[in-house]
Enzyme design. Structure first.
Site, PDB file in Angstrom:
ATOM      1  N   GLU A   1      11.421  18.517  -7.536  1.00 36.43           N
ATOM      2  CA  GLU A   1      12.529  17.954  -6.759  1.00 36.43           C
ATOM      3  C   GLU A   1      13.844  18.357  -7.396  1.00 36.43           C
ATOM      4  O   GLU A   1      14.022  18.199  -8.600  1.00 36.43           O
ATOM      5  CB  GLU A   1      12.466  16.419  -6.705  1.00 36.43           C
ATOM      6  CG  GLU A   1      11.280  15.842  -5.975  1.00 36.43           C
ATOM      7  CD  GLU A   1      11.286  14.319  -5.973  1.00 36.43           C
ATOM      8  OE1 GLU A   1      12.359  13.721  -6.192  1.00 36.43           O
ATOM      9  OE2 GLU A   1      10.208  13.726  -5.769  1.00 36.43           O
TER      10      GLU A   1
ATOM     11  N   GLU B   1       6.590  10.832 -10.233  1.00 35.45           N
ATOM     12  CA  GLU B   1       7.470  10.187 -11.213  1.00 35.45           C
ATOM     13  C   GLU B   1       6.798   9.003 -11.897  1.00 35.45           C
ATOM     14  O   GLU B   1       7.273   7.858 -11.868  1.00 35.45           O
ATOM     15  CB  GLU B   1       8.780   9.753 -10.541  1.00 35.45           C
ATOM     16  CG  GLU B   1       9.589  10.929 -10.026  1.00 35.45           C
ATOM     17  CD  GLU B   1      10.918  10.541  -9.434  1.00 35.45           C
ATOM     18  OE1 GLU B   1      11.795  11.416  -9.339  1.00 35.45           O
ATOM     19  OE2 GLU B   1      11.094   9.366  -9.048  1.00 35.45           O
TER      20      GLU B   1
END
Length: 493
Positions: free
Chosen positions: A391, A173
């Site tokens: 995810e 991220e």
């Protein structure tokens, strides 16, 4: 689904591994994060306080349970396991000349065990983790010195584990700092920490031991942005090294994808949503797929008096280090308005305003499977590169019955609907390599530091007070996902 579709599950070392002071591991930034709740943020301490609880220290104790955990994943039929490597387990302070052999042997044992069950590892080299010694000495990624130290670490991973791992992600991220500097999440608990401890809980590791050490006239956002740039340079350097090794490595990038729907059909709301997506979601992926910063991003930073310092060869480094595939995390969607007063006073949700058309869980996370299809469509049409959903999951308050059973039909329903969205995207022609269910085994929540916010299909006996024997137990969703994998996604009932 295709025969080679990667039905998977995901974890992160800081939230899952434990063994924080074993096997020669050095202190990580995350080791200084206390527990918390949805209402009370986690605290960053400059030293380990003897009476404080640090959930990452033991986490889910994968360090001692990895054989059992991988056996359970193998029995489930899992095709891919996304995990991360702890930098300070390989180089305890980040500056050693040679890696810690105990750390090398631990991960080699993990990869051998995965191979035994024919589970493909998808390895994140840095997942919100940095040796704390580098936070103190160089102020984390704000110091350009960290670039080559990380490249040395990452290259060690490729060399030592390249016989077992072909799929790699550089940074988890990577776009999260821009949720504050260019986005709307001004009080994000993951990014809070103030001037002194800003971003210590994230992979940037920006830290100042004393308040007077904080550079005068350099804003928090300026430091975060420069630290981000150093990560982009490090990632590009590593990608070129990996491609030159020519060992079949595929290197991917990762972004946090939280779509923000415009609140109304007002052109100003539409523009605000588009602007946020371009600057917060796509800009970092643009850099890693196209090898250059988008002009819109640089202009937006300049408007906020934020300027990236480039060394002479930085632009060439970015051009030479482009990724092979894209990954993103997807949990929820939110709503954005051009009306700043409404953004400040309206009903809040993660990343923006609440959506009245969506249900939420106990932590305010919305359920929006269609949002995943939208993400896949936009990402693929923009880049035309293969995608892995790295995810996707949701936390619940699981209840264990007297007989030890855990009936989590809410989790089954959640995953079922998101898999339907993936299937629809694939039918549209989108090249999706795999789906990683987040927290396949119970982990510590990154945002709240809680154990009770459970994601897993495998229960870990541990609570928010640090009690429990870490025993594992299958939930109903375990058997359901096993059936889904065996049927290649055909049996979702």
């Amino acid at each position: 689904m295709k025969e080679d579709f990667l039905w998977g599950g995901a974890t992160a070392a800081n939230q899952f591994e434990g063994g924080w002071n074993e096997g020669g591991k050095g202190l990580s930034g995350g080791d200084l994060l206390t527990g918390g709740t949805y209402q009370t943020g986690r605290r960053i301490t400059p030293n380990i306080e003897p009476d404080e609880f640090y959930p990452y220290h033991l986490a889910s104790d994968f360090y001692h349970h990895y054989k059992e955990d991988i056996r359970l994943l193998g029995e489930m039929g899992l095709k891919c396991f996304r995990m991360s490597i702890t930098w300070s387990r390989i180089y305890p302070t980040g500056e050693e000349d040679k890696p810690n052999q105990d750390g090398i042997e631990f991960y080699r044992s993990v990869f051998k065990e995965l191979k035994k069950y024919n589970i493909e590892p998808l390895v994140t080299i840095t997942h919100f983790d940095i040796p704390f010694a580098l936070c103190k000495k160089y102020h984390g990624w704000y110091g350009r010195e960290v670039i080559d130290l990380w490249v040395k670490y990452a290259r060690t991973c490729l060399e030592e584990f390249g016989n077992y791992v072909k799929l790699w992600i550089t940074f988890n991220e990577a776009n999260t700092p821009f949720n504050t500097s260019l986005g709307v999440r001004k009080n994000d608990p993951l990014l809070a920490g103030g001037e002194q401890y800003g971003d210590l809980r994230m992979s940037q590791g920006i830290y100042y031991e004393y308040p007077e050490d904080i550079p005068k006239g350099v804003s928090v956002d300026q430091r975060r942005t420069q630290a981000f740039h150093h990560q982009m340079i490090a990632a590009a350097k590593l990608i070129k090294i990996a491609h030159d090794m020519n060992r079949g490595f595929k290197i991917g990038c990762m972004t946090s994808y939280i779509p923000l729907y415009p609140e109304t059909c007002s052109p100003s709301d539409q523009w605000r949503a588009l602007q946020h997506e371009e600057l917060v979601t796509y800009a970092t992926t643009d850099i890693q797929t196209r090898g250059a910063y988008p002009k819109m991003m640089l202009r937006a930073l300049a408007d906020k008096d934020i300027y990236i310092h480039f060394e002479n060869d930085d632009e060439d480094i970015l051009k030479q280090g482009k990724v092979d595939f894209i990954t993103f995390s997807y949990y929820l969607t939110s709503v954005i308005s051009a009306n700043e007063e409404h953004m400040a006073t309206g009903k809040k949700a993660h990343g923006g305003l609440a959506n009245p058309y969506l249900q939420t869980n106990d932590w305010g996370m919305s359920f929006d499977p269609t949002g995943l299809r939208i993400c896949l469509t936009k990402m693929y049409q923009r880049y035309q590169l293969p995608i892995i959903i790295s995810e996707n999951g949701c936390g619940w308050l699981d209840k264990m019955n007297e007989d030890g059973s855990i009936h989590d039909e809410y989790r089954i329903n959640y995953v079922r609907e998101h898999i339907h969205a993936v299937q629809a995207a694939i039918n549209d022609g989108i090249d999706v390599w795999g789906y990683m269910y987040w927290g396949i085994i119970d982990i510590v929540s990154a945002s709240t530091g809680e154990y009770r916010k459970r994601y897993g299909m495998i229960y870990v006996n541990r609570d928010d007070n640090g009690k429990g024997d870490f025993s594992r137990r299958k939930k109903d969703s375990y058997d359901w996902y096993k059936k889904v994998i065996a049927s290649k996604g055909e049996d979702l009932d």
